[in-house]
Design an enzyme around this catalytic site. Structure first.
Site, mmCIF file in Angstrom:
data_model
loop_
_atom_site.group_PDB
_atom_site.id
_atom_site.type_symbol
_atom_site.label_atom_id
_atom_site.label_comp_id
_atom_site.label_asym_id
_atom_site.label_seq_id
_atom_site.Cartn_x
_atom_site.Cartn_y
_atom_site.Cartn_z
ATOM 1 N N CYS A 117 0.538 -1.208 0.273
ATOM 2 C CA CYS A 117 -0.153 -0.046 -0.225
ATOM 3 C C CYS A 117 0.850 1.107 0.165
ATOM 4 O O CYS A 117 0.426 2.454 0.039
ATOM 5 C CB CYS A 117 -1.140 0.073 1.313
ATOM 6 S SG CYS A 117 -1.975 -1.826 1.695
ATOM 7 N N HIS A 257 -4.101 6.635 2.563
ATOM 8 C CA HIS A 257 -3.877 5.562 2.209
ATOM 9 C C HIS A 257 -4.957 5.518 3.170
ATOM 10 O O HIS A 257 -5.436 5.403 4.523
ATOM 11 C CB HIS A 257 -2.628 4.310 3.364
ATOM 12 C CG HIS A 257 -3.628 3.251 2.353
ATOM 13 N ND1 HIS A 257 -3.779 2.324 1.261
ATOM 14 C CD2 HIS A 257 -3.168 1.933 3.654
ATOM 15 C CE1 HIS A 257 -4.095 0.906 1.878
ATOM 16 N NE2 HIS A 257 -3.877 0.593 3.217
ATOM 17 N N ASN A 287 -10.126 -0.839 1.070
ATOM 18 C CA ASN A 287 -8.784 -0.558 0.385
ATOM 19 C C ASN A 287 -8.586 -0.888 -0.813
ATOM 20 O O ASN A 287 -8.425 -2.220 -0.953
ATOM 21 C CB ASN A 287 -7.850 -1.089 2.222
ATOM 22 C CG ASN A 287 -6.617 -1.233 1.994
ATOM 23 O OD1 ASN A 287 -5.852 -0.880 0.716
ATOM 24 N ND2 ASN A 287 -5.860 -1.877 2.905
HETATM 25 O O1 UT7 Z 1 -3.124 -1.489 3.941
HETATM 26 C C1 UT7 Z 1 -3.234 -2.741 4.805
HETATM 27 C C2 UT7 Z 1 -4.130 -3.686 4.866
HETATM 28 N N1 UT7 Z 1 -4.258 -3.629 6.647
HETATM 29 C C3 UT7 Z 1 -5.370 -3.174 7.563
HETATM 30 O O2 UT7 Z 1 -5.444 -1.922 7.252
HETATM 31 C C4 UT7 Z 1 -6.076 -3.715 8.621
HETATM 32 C C5 UT7 Z 1 -5.738 -3.210 9.800
HETATM 33 N N2 UT7 Z 1 -6.633 -3.889 10.729
HETATM 34 C C6 UT7 Z 1 -8.412 -3.419 10.213
HETATM 35 O O3 UT7 Z 1 -8.617 -2.381 10.020
HETATM 36 C C7 UT7 Z 1 -8.918 -3.760 11.922
HETATM 37 O O4 UT7 Z 1 -7.932 -4.289 12.793
HETATM 38 C C8 UT7 Z 1 -10.089 -4.760 11.453
HETATM 39 C C9 UT7 Z 1 -11.479 -3.879 10.620
HETATM 40 C C10 UT7 Z 1 -9.246 -6.274 10.673
HETATM 41 C C11 UT7 Z 1 -10.585 -5.723 12.459
HETATM 42 O O5 UT7 Z 1 -11.226 -4.335 13.468
HETATM 43 P P1 UT7 Z 1 -10.939 -5.083 14.877
HETATM 44 O O6 UT7 Z 1 -11.227 -3.785 15.423
HETATM 45 O O7 UT7 Z 1 -9.590 -4.956 15.465
HETATM 46 O O8 UT7 Z 1 -11.623 -5.942 15.113
HETATM 47 P P2 UT7 Z 1 -10.897 -7.502 16.144
HETATM 48 O O9 UT7 Z 1 -10.624 -8.382 15.335
HETATM 49 O O10 UT7 Z 1 -10.665 -7.044 17.186
HETATM 50 O O11 UT7 Z 1 -12.274 -8.070 16.280
HETATM 51 C C12 UT7 Z 1 -13.482 -7.549 17.441
HETATM 52 C C13 UT7 Z 1 -14.783 -8.886 16.815
HETATM 53 C C14 UT7 Z 1 -13.948 -10.018 17.868
HETATM 54 O O12 UT7 Z 1 -15.316 -10.750 18.103
HETATM 55 P P3 UT7 Z 1 -14.756 -10.902 19.877
HETATM 56 O O13 UT7 Z 1 -13.454 -11.910 20.229
HETATM 57 O O14 UT7 Z 1 -14.649 -9.680 20.438
HETATM 58 O O15 UT7 Z 1 -16.088 -11.456 20.080
HETATM 59 C C15 UT7 Z 1 -14.133 -10.359 16.107
HETATM 60 O O16 UT7 Z 1 -14.589 -12.209 15.871
HETATM 61 O O17 UT7 Z 1 -14.999 -8.423 15.959
HETATM 62 C C16 UT7 Z 1 -15.707 -9.820 15.640
HETATM 63 N N3 UT7 Z 1 -14.978 -9.196 13.831
HETATM 64 C C17 UT7 Z 1 -16.323 -9.847 12.923
HETATM 65 N N4 UT7 Z 1 -17.710 -9.741 13.415
HETATM 66 C C18 UT7 Z 1 -18.017 -9.060 12.430
HETATM 67 C C19 UT7 Z 1 -13.392 -9.877 13.063
HETATM 68 N N5 UT7 Z 1 -14.333 -9.611 11.861
HETATM 69 C C20 UT7 Z 1 -15.465 -9.568 11.479
HETATM 70 C C21 UT7 Z 1 -16.541 -9.522 10.754
HETATM 71 N N6 UT7 Z 1 -17.618 -9.310 11.159
HETATM 72 N N7 UT7 Z 1 -15.196 -9.255 9.886
#
Ligand code: UT7
Length: 335
Positions: A117, A257, A287
Site C-alpha cells: 500500500c 492511505h 482499501n
Molecule cells: O493496507 C493495510 C491493510 N490492512 C489493514 O489496514 C488492517 C488494519 N486492521 C484493521 O483495520 C482492523 O484490525 C480490522 C478491521 C481488520 C478488525 O477490526 P478490530 O476492531 O481490530 O476487530 P477485532 O479483530 O478486534 O475483532 C473484534 C470482534 C471479535 O469478536 P470477539 O472476539 O470480540 O467476540 C471478532 O471475532 O469482532 C469480530 N470480528 C467480526 N465481526 C463481524 C472480526 N471480524 C469481523 C467481521 N464481522 N468481519
C-alpha cells in the site's frame, strides 16, 4: 549534497474504478459479518470489483490515459513507467511493460515496484529523483490493484476490507518551491508475516496442498497491522516535514492511505488536523492498496479541493511492513 536541477511535481492525474459494486450487504451473504460492524470498525460501505479475469494492466491503462491527458502530454513523451502493484498481470513480464505496450509509450523504460500500500509514494519518490537530476522529463507512476483475486472470500478478517481500482500521476519538472518538497520512506521486515500471501512464490511454490490450504490468498493479523498503522502514519508525515523545517500546521490537505477510518482519524489527530482537511473515499472503494493514494489525489483534484500552492501530505503504510509519506506543493491551476 544534492544535484537537484529541477523540482519534480505532478503534471496530471487519473483514476479508474470498476463499475461493479460489492456492498457490505453483499458480503453478509458470503461470510458471518454485518453492515453495522463493518461500518463501525472500518468506515467501509462498499468496494468495487473488476470482472473475473480482468488484468490489472487493463484498469491501470484507463487511469494512465486520464493522467496523460490531464498532464497535456502524449504517451510517446513518457520516459519511464513505474507500476506499483501487488497484483501484477504476471510474474514475468512486468505489468509496467504490459502497460507500456497498451499505451504505445514506446520510448518509456518500465518496471514494477512492490511496496504494497506504500507503493505509489515509494514510486513517486523514485520518479522525483529522475526528474530532479534532469535525466527524464515525463514519468508515469501508477498504483493499481485487482485485489478481488487475492482476497479469500471465505475470510471475514480480510474480505470486508479490500477493493479494486487504479490511480496514476504524470510527474515532470515544475518551478522551484513547487512539487515534491520532501518524502520519508521506511520498512520493517520483521513484521512481514502480519500481512502475507504465503504460497505461490519461491519460499513456498504452488502445490496441490498449498491451494487446498488457501495459502494463495492474503492472510492478515488485523490487530497487529492496525497497531503498526496507528503508530507510523502520523509519524512518517512528521519525519518528512522535519527534513524541510515545515510545521504540521502548514499542511492544507492530508491524503492518507484509505485502509480504515479509525486509522485515518488517528493520523489526523497526531497531526492536529481537522477531518475536513483529510480526504476520505474508503467508504466507496475500501482499501485498494497501491491504488488508494493516487485515486484519492485524482478524485480530490476533480472535486476542486486543491488550489495552486496548497501543501499536500501523502501518507501510506502497508505490507512489508512499509510506510511512506510525501510533502508536496500543488502546482496545477484548478480548472
Ligand atoms: O493496507 C493495510 C491493510 N490492512 C489493514 O489496514 C488492517 C488494519 N486492521 C484493521 O483495520 C482492523 O484490525 C480490522 C478491521 C481488520 C478488525 O477490526 P478490530 O476492531 O481490530 O476487530 P477485532 O479483530 O478486534 O475483532 C473484534 C470482534 C471479535 O469478536 P470477539 O472476539 O470480540 O467476540 C471478532 O471475532 O469482532 C469480530 N470480528 C467480526 N465481526 C463481524 C472480526 N471480524 C469481523 C467481521 N464481522 N468481519
Amino acid at each position: 549534497m544534492t544535484n537537484k536541477r529541477h523540482n519534480a511535481g505532478i503534471l496530471g492525474t487519473g483514476y479508474y474504478v470498476p463499475e461493479k459494486r460489492i456492498t457490505n450487504r453483499d458480503i453478509e451473504k458470503m461470510v458471518d459479518t454485518n453492515d453495522a460492524w463493518i461500518v463501525e470498525r472500518t468506515g467501509i460501505r462498499e468496494r468495487r470489483a473488476a470482472e473475473p479475469g480482468t488484468p490489472v494492466s487493463e484498469i491501470a491503462c484507463k487511469a494512465a490515459e486520464m493522467a496523460i491527458e490531464d498532464a497535456g502530454v502524449r504517451a510517446e513523451d513518457l520516459d519511464l513507467i513505474i507500476f506499483a502493484t501487488l497484483t501484477p498481470d504476471y510474474y514475468i513480464p512486468s505489468t509496467a511493460c504490459v502497460l507500456q505496450m497498451r499505451l504505445g509509450a514506446a520510448k518509456a523504460a518500465a518496471f514494477d515496484l512492490e511496496a504494497a500500500c506504500s507503493g505509489f509514494v515509494y514510486a513517486s519518490a523514485i520518479a522525483a529523483q529522475f526528474i530532479e537530476n534532469g535525466i527524464y522529463k515525463h514519468i508515469l507512476v501508477v498504483g493499481a490493484e485487482v485485489l478481488s483475486n487475492m482476497v479469500d472470500w471465505e475470510d471475514r478478517n480480510t474480505c470486508i476490507l479490500f477493493g479494486d481500482g487504479a490511480g496514476a500521476a504524470v510527474y515532470g519538472a515544475v518551478p522551484e518551491g513547487e512539487g515534491i518538497l520532501a518524502f520519508d520512506l521506511g520498512a520493517d521486515g520483521t513484521g512481514g508475516d502480519t500481512l502475507i500471501v504465503p504460497a505461490g512464490g519461491s519460499a513456498q511454490p504452488t502445490t496441490e496442498e498449498s491451494i487446498k490450504a488457501r495459502q494463495h490468498f492474503m492472510q492478515m493479523d488485523g490487530k497487529a497491522v492496525f497497531r503498526f498503522a496507528v503508530k507510523v502514519m502520523g509519524k512518517t508525515v512528521l519525519d518528512a516535514l522535519e527534513k524541510i523545517g515545515m510545521d504540521k500546521s502548514e499542511i492544507d490537505h492530508l491524503i492518507p492511505h484509505q485502509a480504515n477510518i479509525r486509522i485515518v482519524q488517528a493520523a489526523a489527530k497526531r497531526l492536529d488536523m481537522p477531518m475536513d482537511k483529510v480526504f476520505v473515499n474508503l467508504d466507496k472503494y475500501g482499501n485498494t492498496s497501491a491504488a488508494s493514494i493516487p485515486i484519492a489525489i485524482a478524485e480530490a483534484q476533480r472535486e476542486h479541493r486543491f488550489k495552486k500552492g496548497d501543501v499536500i501530505a501523502l501518507a501510506g503504510f502497508g505490507a512489508g511492513l512499509t510506510w511512506a509519506s510525501c510533502i508536496l506543493r500543488w502546482t496545477k491551476e484548478d480548472k
